[in-house]
Design a protein around this motif. Sequence first.
Motif, PDB file in Angstrom:
ATOM      1  N   TRP A 238       0.835  -1.201   0.000  1.00 40.44           N
ATOM      2  CA  TRP A 238       0.000   0.000   0.000  1.00 40.44           C
ATOM      3  C   TRP A 238       0.871   1.253   0.000  1.00 40.44           C
ATOM      4  O   TRP A 238       0.591   2.227  -0.682  1.00 40.44           O
ATOM      5  CB  TRP A 238      -0.922   0.003   1.226  1.00 40.44           C
ATOM      6  CG  TRP A 238      -1.730  -1.240   1.356  1.00 40.44           C
ATOM      7  CD1 TRP A 238      -1.372  -2.373   2.026  1.00 40.44           C
ATOM      8  CD2 TRP A 238      -3.003  -1.517   0.772  1.00 40.44           C
ATOM      9  NE1 TRP A 238      -2.349  -3.325   1.907  1.00 40.44           N
ATOM     10  CE2 TRP A 238      -3.364  -2.834   1.154  1.00 40.44           C
ATOM     11  CE3 TRP A 238      -3.872  -0.798  -0.036  1.00 40.44           C
ATOM     12  CZ2 TRP A 238      -4.576  -3.414   0.761  1.00 40.44           C
ATOM     13  CZ3 TRP A 238      -5.080  -1.372  -0.417  1.00 40.44           C
ATOM     14  CH2 TRP A 238      -5.410  -2.663  -0.033  1.00 40.44           C
TER      15      TRP A 238
ATOM     16  N   LYS B 130       2.579   1.690  -3.455  1.00 40.32           N
ATOM     17  CA  LYS B 130       1.632   2.149  -4.472  1.00 40.32           C
ATOM     18  C   LYS B 130       1.360   3.648  -4.335  1.00 40.32           C
ATOM     19  O   LYS B 130       1.410   4.402  -5.298  1.00 40.32           O
ATOM     20  CB  LYS B 130       0.324   1.377  -4.328  1.00 40.32           C
ATOM     21  CG  LYS B 130      -0.825   1.894  -5.174  1.00 40.32           C
ATOM     22  CD  LYS B 130      -0.608   1.625  -6.650  1.00 40.32           C
ATOM     23  CE  LYS B 130      -1.690   2.293  -7.501  1.00 40.32           C
ATOM     24  NZ  LYS B 130      -1.524   2.035  -8.924  1.00 40.32           N
TER      25      LYS B 130
ATOM     26  N   ARG C  52      -9.420   6.568  -9.063  1.00 45.75           N
ATOM     27  CA  ARG C  52      -9.808   5.164  -8.965  1.00 45.75           C
ATOM     28  C   ARG C  52      -8.636   4.198  -8.892  1.00 45.75           C
ATOM     29  O   ARG C  52      -8.792   3.086  -8.366  1.00 45.75           O
ATOM     30  CB  ARG C  52     -10.672   4.781 -10.173  1.00 45.75           C
ATOM     31  CG  ARG C  52     -11.992   5.507 -10.261  1.00 45.75           C
ATOM     32  CD  ARG C  52     -13.024   4.896  -9.330  1.00 45.75           C
ATOM     33  NE  ARG C  52     -13.392   3.578  -9.774  1.00 45.75           N
ATOM     34  CZ  ARG C  52     -14.331   3.322 -10.689  1.00 45.75           C
ATOM     35  NH1 ARG C  52     -15.012   4.315 -11.208  1.00 45.75           N
ATOM     36  NH2 ARG C  52     -14.612   2.098 -11.040  1.00 45.75           N
ATOM     37  N   ASP C  53      -7.494   4.578  -9.388  1.00 46.32           N
ATOM     38  CA  ASP C  53      -6.450   3.571  -9.584  1.00 46.32           C
ATOM     39  C   ASP C  53      -5.090   3.941  -9.038  1.00 46.32           C
ATOM     40  O   ASP C  53      -4.110   3.277  -9.313  1.00 46.32           O
ATOM     41  CB  ASP C  53      -6.319   3.283 -11.084  1.00 46.32           C
ATOM     42  CG  ASP C  53      -7.606   2.768 -11.674  1.00 46.32           C
ATOM     43  OD1 ASP C  53      -7.996   1.646 -11.321  1.00 46.32           O
ATOM     44  OD2 ASP C  53      -8.237   3.497 -12.455  1.00 46.32           O
TER      45      ASP C  53
ATOM     46  N   SER D 291      -4.499   4.629  -5.643  1.00 45.95           N
ATOM     47  CA  SER D 291      -4.628   4.625  -4.186  1.00 45.95           C
ATOM     48  C   SER D 291      -4.861   6.066  -3.721  1.00 45.95           C
ATOM     49  O   SER D 291      -5.671   6.783  -4.329  1.00 45.95           O
ATOM     50  CB  SER D 291      -3.378   4.004  -3.553  1.00 45.95           C
ATOM     51  OG  SER D 291      -3.506   3.933  -2.145  1.00 45.95           O
ATOM     52  N   THR D 292      -4.207   6.464  -2.671  1.00 40.63           N
ATOM     53  CA  THR D 292      -4.337   7.851  -2.225  1.00 40.63           C
ATOM     54  C   THR D 292      -3.041   8.614  -2.504  1.00 40.63           C
ATOM     55  O   THR D 292      -2.675   9.532  -1.770  1.00 40.63           O
ATOM     56  CB  THR D 292      -4.678   7.910  -0.732  1.00 40.63           C
ATOM     57  OG1 THR D 292      -3.698   7.162  -0.024  1.00 40.63           O
ATOM     58  CG2 THR D 292      -6.052   7.348  -0.447  1.00 40.63           C
TER      59      THR D 292
ATOM     60  N   ASP E 271      -7.994  -4.145  -3.827  1.00 41.41           N
ATOM     61  CA  ASP E 271      -6.645  -4.319  -4.346  1.00 41.41           C
ATOM     62  C   ASP E 271      -5.806  -3.103  -3.969  1.00 41.41           C
ATOM     63  O   ASP E 271      -6.271  -2.209  -3.269  1.00 41.41           O
ATOM     64  CB  ASP E 271      -6.658  -4.536  -5.860  1.00 41.41           C
ATOM     65  CG  ASP E 271      -7.265  -3.363  -6.603  1.00 41.41           C
ATOM     66  OD1 ASP E 271      -7.223  -2.216  -6.090  1.00 41.41           O
ATOM     67  OD2 ASP E 271      -7.786  -3.573  -7.702  1.00 41.41           O
ATOM     68  N   VAL E 272      -4.584  -3.102  -4.440  1.00 44.48           N
ATOM     69  CA  VAL E 272      -3.660  -2.055  -4.019  1.00 44.48           C
ATOM     70  C   VAL E 272      -3.873  -0.758  -4.808  1.00 44.48           C
ATOM     71  O   VAL E 272      -3.400   0.303  -4.415  1.00 44.48           O
ATOM     72  CB  VAL E 272      -2.211  -2.572  -4.165  1.00 44.48           C
ATOM     73  CG1 VAL E 272      -1.751  -2.489  -5.597  1.00 44.48           C
ATOM     74  CG2 VAL E 272      -1.267  -1.814  -3.251  1.00 44.48           C
ATOM     75  N   HIS E 273      -4.607  -0.840  -5.895  1.00 46.46           N
ATOM     76  CA  HIS E 273      -4.807   0.339  -6.737  1.00 46.46           C
ATOM     77  C   HIS E 273      -5.896   1.271  -6.193  1.00 46.46           C
ATOM     78  O   HIS E 273      -5.784   2.481  -6.287  1.00 46.46           O
ATOM     79  CB  HIS E 273      -5.146  -0.096  -8.165  1.00 46.46           C
ATOM     80  CG  HIS E 273      -4.151  -1.006  -8.768  1.00 46.46           C
ATOM     81  ND1 HIS E 273      -2.941  -0.555  -9.227  1.00 46.46           N
ATOM     82  CD2 HIS E 273      -4.151  -2.351  -8.957  1.00 46.46           C
ATOM     83  CE1 HIS E 273      -2.232  -1.587  -9.692  1.00 46.46           C
ATOM     84  NE2 HIS E 273      -2.949  -2.688  -9.539  1.00 46.46           N
ATOM     85  N   SER E 274      -6.915   0.692  -5.649  1.00 45.98           N
ATOM     86  CA  SER E 274      -8.055   1.471  -5.162  1.00 45.98           C
ATOM     87  C   SER E 274      -7.811   1.918  -3.728  1.00 45.98           C
ATOM     88  O   SER E 274      -7.221   1.190  -2.936  1.00 45.98           O
ATOM     89  CB  SER E 274      -9.304   0.579  -5.207  1.00 45.98           C
ATOM     90  OG  SER E 274     -10.390   1.219  -4.590  1.00 45.98           O
ATOM     91  N   PRO E 275      -8.244   3.137  -3.375  1.00 42.59           N
ATOM     92  CA  PRO E 275      -8.259   3.460  -1.951  1.00 42.59           C
ATOM     93  C   PRO E 275      -9.046   2.371  -1.221  1.00 42.59           C
ATOM     94  O   PRO E 275     -10.040   1.867  -1.760  1.00 42.59           O
ATOM     95  CB  PRO E 275      -8.996   4.802  -1.908  1.00 42.59           C
ATOM     96  CG  PRO E 275      -8.814   5.401  -3.256  1.00 42.59           C
ATOM     97  CD  PRO E 275      -8.770   4.227  -4.209  1.00 42.59           C
TER      98      PRO E 275
END
Lengths: 343, 343, 343, 343
Positions: free
Chosen positions: A227, A230, B89-90, B92-93, C129-133
């Motif tokens: 996390w 990313k 959307r892709d 993370s934050t 998943d790791v892409h989405s918050p």
Amino acid sequence: MAIWFKSDNTAAVAPEVLQAIASVNTPFAAAYGDDEWTRSLQAAFSATFGCDVRVFVVSTGTAANTLALASLAPPWGAVFAHEQAHILRDESTAPEFMTGGARLVPLPGEGAMIAASTLRDALAFFADDVHSPRAAALSITQCTELGRVYGPAALRALTDVARQRGLRVHMDGARFANAVAALGVHPGDLSWRAGVDVLSFGATKNGAMGVEAVVFFDAGLAEQFEWRRKRAGHLLSKMRFAAAQLEALLQDDLWLKLAARANRLAARVAREAGPWLMHPVEANELFLRLGEARRRQLREHPAGFHFYDWGPAGQGEARFVVSWNQDDADCDRLAEALTALPR
Amino acid sequence: MAIWFKSDNTAAVAPEVLQAIASVNTPFAAAYGDDEWTRSLQAAFSATFGCDVRVFVVSTGTAANTLALASLAPPWGAVFAHEQAHILRDESTAPEFMTGGARLVPLPGEGAMIAASTLRDALAFFADDVHSPRAAALSITQCTELGRVYGPAALRALTDVARQRGLRVHMDGARFANAVAALGVHPGDLSWRAGVDVLSFGATKNGAMGVEAVVFFDAGLAEQFEWRRKRAGHLLSKMRFAAAQLEALLQDDLWLKLAARANRLAARVAREAGPWLMHPVEANELFLRLGEARRRQLREHPAGFHFYDWGPAGQGEARFVVSWNQDDADCDRLAEALTALPR
Amino acid sequence: MAIWFKSDNTAAVAPEVLQAIASVNTPFAAAYGDDEWTRSLQAAFSATFGCDVRVFVVSTGTAANTLALASLAPPWGAVFAHEQAHILRDESTAPEFMTGGARLVPLPGEGAMIAASTLRDALAFFADDVHSPRAAALSITQCTELGRVYGPAALRALTDVARQRGLRVHMDGARFANAVAALGVHPGDLSWRAGVDVLSFGATKNGAMGVEAVVFFDAGLAEQFEWRRKRAGHLLSKMRFAAAQLEALLQDDLWLKLAARANRLAARVAREAGPWLMHPVEANELFLRLGEARRRQLREHPAGFHFYDWGPAGQGEARFVVSWNQDDADCDRLAEALTALPR
Amino acid sequence: MAIWFKSDNTAAVAPEVLQAIASVNTPFAAAYGDDEWTRSLQAAFSATFGCDVRVFVVSTGTAANTLALASLAPPWGAVFAHEQAHILRDESTAPEFMTGGARLVPLPGEGAMIAASTLRDALAFFADDVHSPRAAALSITQCTELGRVYGPAALRALTDVARQRGLRVHMDGARFANAVAALGVHPGDLSWRAGVDVLSFGATKNGAMGVEAVVFFDAGLAEQFEWRRKRAGHLLSKMRFAAAQLEALLQDDLWLKLAARANRLAARVAREAGPWLMHPVEANELFLRLGEARRRQLREHPAGFHFYDWGPAGQGEARFVVSWNQDDADCDRLAEALTALPR
């Protein structure tokens, strides 16, 4: 003409690494590390270190170091490191950024090494209350910023102090290969067996194009790593090209062979640098107190030596780094030039 | 057997790019971007865009987007973007992380496009006081997340609304090449001439190994970029290997040729996808509402089509991305398979 | 002349609260909350809520809300809240700041209430998943920003959806007192029994001078709170003066009596506001769509009514908040003025 | 029985301050500082300092210090301070948090004072490149953490070094009143005339209930302060009650009278503490190296002296702080007890 001894990050990419990159250039492969080459890194690193590890690919040493520290220290934590450590001197405020604002605590020490007693004394100033930053992690640089190498016993003494106080231990191994090659020990002896929890395994300085590995010896500490990586923008989409570089270096111990070569050539130069050596040459770096005149003389040498000024102004200190691909003859020229300097 | 239409980030590295990497593998070169290849990028990008730009190399699209946004929005700023945008959307934050905690504001819009009026209405809710996040930036995705392309006029209408309110404009151009190739316009027409301040110039999806460029059309906005990039761990030491990839793509408009090829093949598939097309195919992506049965049928096809499920569960939506290196015959097979699906 | 209905944060400090402050002004007492008054808050709040709680004192509602959220969501987490919630509209980017960069996700809903189905639908867009918050927390405002009150069943329905997906639940209770007083239920029925993990217990708007309580119903979530509060500069040295305010409000249910009085007076005004009422008046706030002419008329009334414009420009909407110390006669004057407005 | 010399933050609120709080308890007043009392602070502080200032109210010293530093240093900046400074030892990692991750650099110095040459030497290690944290600000504590007072000349010498390198200067004036009272100079002589850009004006330790002022002598540096304060949750809604405290202290120089009294009583105790004094007593704090036996003896004294252990374990050091409201007789008792200790 120019002969470069500025830094091992000015060196080339090893042919085996370039070849590995080309070899994974399949028409299509899963992105974001879900490819076979990235997945196989777990086994390759576990075999190299002689224990189960969790390994993650990133593209820079700063990313490796600071994402690793973020895994060890909360935002209200304190991270102890040598005052000359890369994380304190050369990575801007990346450690603070990645940890969400943890404190870096600089420690003194000869040869850029931290003595166990120094750490112990420093810890005495950190209370276990809400007012003080909470002592959370120790970061050790191997080889040190002055080219010294911690042996297993020195590491153990240091990490023991850390552990007694509940600190976790990070190693900045930008030149870990040079340390292992120098001591001729097993990689585990300078890492998990010596109390290291997570290692920044340097590759870029040692023949890779641009990749480092973060190696967790305690899987529990790795839980949030993906996390963090990313959201720091360090998850590579075509990760196979980074993984391939690491695989190539681990293959047949290429990483140790390249490092050993650099070490050997540095030792060859060191033999002629005696009068000016500031620190024992234990790996691939030389620090010389030449004085300003001799330093200038070396720069104006027909061979065109490139190297960094070092230390405080007026002292004429210089750093020479020998890279994995340094030419034998170039090292001879440097050695000769040193010999020819006025005493 | 497997035919991949999952994403252009699963594709290979273009041979010209691999060749360029090898060609800069000189024994030694300055680190951290102080090499000739990285320096020449300024001129190459300026020529491509027809204006003076400031360009920076990073290794991922998330780094490009979020470091760019950090240059436009203060930590108390609001960044407006389509609700399906990659940054929302892709990534993370990462946007919040890099900006020091700015707010992302999602906007609706058909085809993942933001209408000027939608932005205007949204801005009405953001007061110019200390309580409200301060409206600071607009981020536009080109091509959109649903494969649509903004033309110069639509961009201008949108950025005009932004500028009237003092917002600066970012473009996430992960597939900017596909947009330029699709419209056959000058790159400047879809960027600075249309009110864009900073562009994430995508390269990895378009044949590079792992590099993106952040292109500033307003040099004043770039002043802090180097500090931000460094502390995020995105300053590459052997930067020449990244710069070379970009140079190779710009050389003789390779970037547009590769993108045009992908677009053309996508259009070829689209001709057979009519009944299920959810959005006009304007670049290299197709979104099909197949229904679950047909979607499964396609997956079980002997050709082994790989593609992503899309949209809400139960709708049987699918995304197909055509890459720069997609095989002509593979596209024919997909077109045939679509034709053969029950209506 | 001026009659204020702008906000309950423009009101006075209750005499009981002022008295309590004076009463703890002992010559010396332990700092940073290690005093007897602060310590006794644990018992007082536990008694009020009918369960063991962990309670912390802070000086503002924004501190309470955002430190609470930071206890529930990691920096890569997503926090769901109504699009009109205070944390989204009126606290700058404090939520992003305190959480280390979590994402706020705005949800629509009549009366500024979130329907369970709305939350469920929104969650469908957040992948694991790791892409989405990562969907991490729900924040509910009670009373809502439009003066509505969630009953226990509505809360339960909402928090059930959250929990099924692993989200933790925060309640922004800036006007929690008004909600409890309005429904005549036990405070526990609108908090922990309804699935709330942590409550921002509002006091400042309800007669305190400047203090809010963060009440944890799950002690495990409170573990890091003290560290977070300290590093945000919210650990008060002379904390007894803040604690005393809370004690005074809890004493003999003063908090509910003050809130009930405000509610009653708001209802009295609401009886004359029928034609323009935009939302049911369930607590101490009225939202009227007066049109611009009537709104101006009311402002120019000899009584000098102070109130906030609300909503989009051109609609003539207005917000009236009735405070705990509102004068009966002033409420009558407002009611009369409303009656006298042209229909 | 108990006589407290632990800290001036354990002391009471001055009656004038309490009275001022009561006097602004009007039924209604504008929130968030838009009230007459808060607005009049600008004039009151400008008059006190003899120049135009921009002043902001916050509720804690940590908020004051760290929000001030955030106004001076970018996230990639370095802030220099004494290694015993409150911001380094007692405010967790609030400085890193508020600045968005700037670096704190600890400096040594007798009496917790920084010598100009020490700062100069430290600055030599900070390069003006992207790798090094950028030297950005100096933070001076007045009185120091060991009760010493910088005079105008010492301050000037120090801030001159800072300015030559482009650093801005913050003063942590938690006990600024004691310093001004001790030297009998004009407040401007210890602040803007001595090169200070922004001052944390301490009030809580000096008779207030819980308020500090951030005083900017350079208005340009204050531009972002309101946004930073808001998003850190430090914008008080009923700000008049905080402003009133500051007004009361400035009124007729009450702040200096209270501080002078504490200083005078500290000096009275110091006259009997000679053999154990570790530092000159220049304001209201005494640091004694008593040895463990005498320290214990003092604690077991019938008067019940409360004070903090200090320094490293085993040395028997102790800190005594004399507060504004310390009883004369209690100070006599302490003096007598010290006199009676075995030499």
